[in-house]
Design an enzyme around this catalytic site. Structure first.
Site, PDB file in Angstrom:
ATOM      1  N   GLU A 166       0.797  -1.222   0.000  1.00 46.09           N
ATOM      2  CA  GLU A 166       0.000   0.000   0.000  1.00 46.09           C
ATOM      3  C   GLU A 166       0.833   1.277   0.000  1.00 46.09           C
ATOM      4  O   GLU A 166       0.473   2.245  -0.661  1.00 46.09           O
ATOM      5  CB  GLU A 166      -0.923   0.016   1.235  1.00 46.09           C
ATOM      6  CG  GLU A 166      -2.071  -0.963   1.167  1.00 46.09           C
ATOM      7  CD  GLU A 166      -3.197  -0.468   0.277  1.00 46.09           C
ATOM      8  OE1 GLU A 166      -3.051   0.614  -0.335  1.00 46.09           O
ATOM      9  OE2 GLU A 166      -4.215  -1.171   0.170  1.00 46.09           O
TER      10      GLU A 166
ATOM     11  N   SER B  41     -30.216 -27.427  52.175  1.00 43.49           N
ATOM     12  CA  SER B  41     -29.432 -27.744  53.378  1.00 43.49           C
ATOM     13  C   SER B  41     -28.070 -27.077  53.411  1.00 43.49           C
ATOM     14  O   SER B  41     -27.263 -27.397  54.284  1.00 43.49           O
ATOM     15  CB  SER B  41     -29.242 -29.270  53.469  1.00 43.49           C
ATOM     16  OG  SER B  41     -30.487 -29.922  53.579  1.00 43.49           O
TER      17      SER B  41
END
Length: 814
Positions: free
Chosen positions: A169, A429
């Site tokens: 690029e 419990s």
């Protein structure tokens, strides 16, 4: 195509780059189909673009191999048909060249003043991300406009990707000030020599300028704006920051923006470690993101990747052998889903701080993934419509390491959207260890104290063991290890429900009660509400010798706590849940609790629980470092027959510990003051737990409390049908006529229910009986009553004595 053009294409030269881009220009550039030849009108209003034939003059300027037949016949040349287009392109580049090299500094200054500063802040509209303790992605959310744009910097990207990006690029990225004037001159010269665009001159900075503006203007004015913006950006940011913007904003097809989103969507991984083929594909996609999308146009994506590899070889970034191997890598054909770990916790974090872009949690991504899989697999085996939740924390620091709120977040049948870690449920419990622990702390008992597991009644409350059996005289150690109900209720009766709740509140663990209710003995068996997170914190306190610690999932909270501790200004903690000796007694009992099948016991202390009606199954345990809490059940509170803590939740608990680590951290040593003796060596007051009523004062004038002796509370009573006149006598002469009519054969011959004998003890005569709030005819001076039920089902029976005292029972007639 001529030989020279073919050679340049293989070398990744500029000629093929431009032609390739023209061929792949698609909807994103306003073009129609991807075939060669005429294209439809452009969105910018310019005439359509005509692609060049393969026998055009190559970039090297060589002579065409042959004259096209149409030209030989006198037809207008295709080059001349494209004259207006080429002229406009040349005008654009010439204007750019003049602006760059003609010394129009005043024009650029004027444009900068007119345009104002570049919209760099637009790049801050990022996806919110939730990260784990090591910065790994747990979950991401789209931006306000529905795009995936994740935070990323150059340091987060594979260096080979960056090298190939520059080679393809902008090879002069680090040497220009936003505009590559040499590239512009080269582009203009190539246009003049070849009559067509051979290469472009847009730099990465100019691309960033276009991406920040959000529009791509192909006119001369648009290109001039890009030049001005690029110069502004270069004046404000260094090269690394500019590259970061490109990595964050570059388009990759669909709603993917930025290399991090693209890498996760196409490869399922972060861009920090990319293969050469993966890096090359990500370099190629922003050139034409829609027409090169690998999930739609695999062939085009493959061709574009090859051109990047060729260019990288030509630039010396890659060796030819590396490029050849990369060319053999498969191109992804579908997008992957973004990570969605700890979804409930992630959503709550976003809701709590919607403007914050990065949320750092204490969770461990590897452990979170493993436990989510565990919950999904085990819950599927347990049954339909069930969900589960798992919470793991380091109780030495309070950091939550895993938060699984549901078995499957996306499963609507299992109510996956509900976070069961934060849901208030009956704990079954699981509170028994704290009842016994408080009894140990108050000096009422010792683990070796004997206690009776026999039928007992506390007013209207008659507790029963889960298996409805009785074991006689047992030690408290055995009673807790086997989760017997009756001994736990006896100890709570001595401790006091209000005292237990006050201790919970003082330690920072707030229980939830139904409206207008008070603490009662039912707490021992789950008659109160707690969340899984709260229970995990309570067991973490047990592991820490009774000292509570705040469980936190935010790294900021943990960091602040550590900083305050180092500075000597640690925030005051809640009071102890239990004393160190009492907490150790409980731990010493729980570590010997029977493990589930195929599991090794003795390495963790744990407790299971099952709520009334088989609605909730619990298992919570800890070793010397970690605490794990597991819940399984139906979020809609429906019953699941057979669902129990030991059979459903305990296996998940032990499997979760195995996934944390193969080795267990040693539990704490006994503290000073702990008595490790046999029951016979205990002091006399601790040898046997006193039975209810043993400490009451007796005497001839002490009245027995009013109780319904028969039927027992919560009992099932079988009532037969009869068509014969009952042999039971009425309770009184005044009730004779009514009783006979009630129990005799009906006119239709239908069967009636046999009468039931009710009996009360204690209280002061006369007595008044009620069934579901309606008075029952009876002799008020007798303690027995023959009652004629109207039908089967549940019924509430009440008796009231002369002093207004009341006793109630609920029975089921069947």
């Amino acid at each position: 195509m001529s030989k020279d053009v073919e050679q340049e294409r293989r070398a990744g030269g500029p000629a093929d780059d431009v032609v390739g881009r023209a061929q792949e220009a698609g909807p994103s550039h306003g073009a129609g189909s991807g075939h060669r030849g005429h294209r439809g009108p452009r969105r910018d209003g310019h005439p359509p673009l005509h692609l060049l034939p393969e026998d055009r003059h190559p970039a090297s300027g060589s002579t065409p191999a042959a004259t096209p037949p149409a030209a030989a016949a006198g037809a207008p040349s295709r080059r001349w048909r494209q004259g207006p287009r080429i002229a406009r392109a040349g005008a654009v580049l010439c204007m750019v060249a003049v602006a760059a090299f003609g010394g129009v500094a005043l024009a650029i200054k004027a444009a900068e003043h007119r345009l104002g500063p570049p919209p760099i802040a637009a790049a801050n509209d990022l996806s919110a991300v939730v990260l784990d303790r090591d910065g790994r992605l747990l979950r991401a959310f789209t931006t306000s406009d529905g795009r995936w744009r994740l935070p990323v910097t150059t340091a987060d990207v594979d260096p080979r990707y960056v090298q190939m990006l520059f080679a393809f690029e902008d090879k002069n990225f680090h040497h220009h000030s936003g505009v590559d004037y040499r590239a512009m001159l080269r582009a203009v010269a190539q246009l003049a020599l070849n009559g067509r665009i051979v290469s472009g001159a847009s730099t990465l900075t100019m691309q960033v300028a276009r991406l920040l503006e959000g529009r791509h203007e192909k006119s001369a004015i648009g290109k001039f704006k890009q030049i001005v913006r690029a110069r502004q950006i270069e004046a404000r940011l260094d090269k690394t920051a500019i590259l970061d913007l490109y990595l964050r904003l570059a388009p990759f097809g669909g709603n993917l923006e930025g290399i991090r989103a693209a890498s996760l969507a196409y490869f399922g991984k972060e861009p920090r470690r990319l293969s050469i083929g993966e890096a090359a594909l990500l370099v190629a996609l922003p050139q034409s993101p829609e027409m090169r999308r690998p999930d739609r146009y695999t062939g085009r994506a493959h061709h574009a990747r090859q051109r990047v590899l060729d260019r990288a070889v030509a630039a010396g970034v890659l060796k030819p052998a590396e490029a050849r191997r990369a060319a053999l890598e498969p191109v992804p054909t579908a997008r992957r889903a973004f990570p969605m770990l700890a979804p409930h916790l992630a959503e709550s974090e976003i809701a709590a701080a919607p403007s914050q872009r990065v949320h750092r949690l204490t969770l461990d991504r590897t452990l979170q993934t493993s436990l989510e899989d565990l919950a999904r697999q085990q819950t599927a085996l347990a049954g339909r419509r069930l969900s589960s939740a798992i919470l793991v924390a380091d109780h030495t620091t309070g950091e939550i390491l895993a938060h699984v709120g549901a078995a499957d977040y996306l499963d609507a049948e299992r109510f996956g959207s509900i976070d069961m870690v934060e849901a208030v449920r009956s704990p079954g419990s699981t509170l028994k260890p704290f009842i016994y622990g408080l009894g140990f702390e108050l000096g009422l008992a010792h683990p070796e104290t004997l206690i009776e597991d026999r039928p007992v009644r506390f007013g209207t409350y008659t507790p029963k063991n889960f298996d409805e059996d009785f074991r006689g005289t047992v030690t408290i150690r055995s009673a807790l290890a086997h989760s017997l109900n009756i001994p736990a209720v006896k100890v709570l009766d001595k401790v006091g429900p209000a005292r237990l709740v006050a201790r919970f509140n003082r330690a920072g663990f707030k229980p939830e009660f139904a409206e207008m209710t008070e603490p009662s003995l039912a707490i021992a068996l789950g008659g109160v509400g707690f969340t899984l997170k709260t229970l995990a914190g309570m067991y973490a306190a047990l592991a820490r010798g009774g000292d509570p610690v705040d469980l936190s999932h935010r790294q900021a909270d943990v960091t602040a706590r550590k900083s305050a501790l180092l500075a000597g200004r640690d925030a005051p903690r809640p009071r102890r849940l239990l004393s160190p000796v009492a907490a150790w007694y409980v731990t010493d009992i729980l570590k010997d609790a029977p493990p589930p099948a195929s599991a090794r016991g003795g390495r963790i202390a744990y407790k299971t629980g099952t709520s009334y009606g088989y609605r909730d199954a619990w298992a919570i345990g800890y070793d010397g470092r970690h605490v794990v809490a597991v819940w399984i059940g139906r979020p809609d509170n429906a019953t699941t027959p057979g669902l129990m803590g030991h059979g459903a939740a305990a296996p998940i608990l032990f499997d979760a510990f195995a996934r944390i680590s193969a080795n267990r951290e040693r539990l704490s040593a006994p503290p000073e003051g702990a008595m490790r003796v046999a029951g016979a060596a205990l002091p006399p007051p601790l040898k046997r737990f006193p039975e209810p009523g043993m400490d009451r004062v007796g005497g001839p004038y002490l009245e027995a409390p009013l109780v319904i002796a028969f039927p027992p509370d919560r009992s099932d009573v079988e009532v037969a049908e009869t068509t014969e006149l009952a042999t039971f006598l009425p309770a009184s002469p005044a009730d004779a006529a009514n009783s006979t009519e009630a129990i005799g054969p009906s006119d239709s011959g239908e069967a009636r229910l046999e009468p039931l004998l009710l009996k009360a003890d204690g209280g002061t005569l006369p007595l008044t009986w009620l069934a579901d709030g309606m008075p029952i005819g009876s002799d008020p001076h007798k303690r027995q009553l023959v009652w004629h039920p109207a039908g089967r089902g549940f019924v509430k029976l009440s008796v009231i004595d002369a002093k207004g005292r009341v006793d109630r029972v609920t029975v089921r007639l069947r």
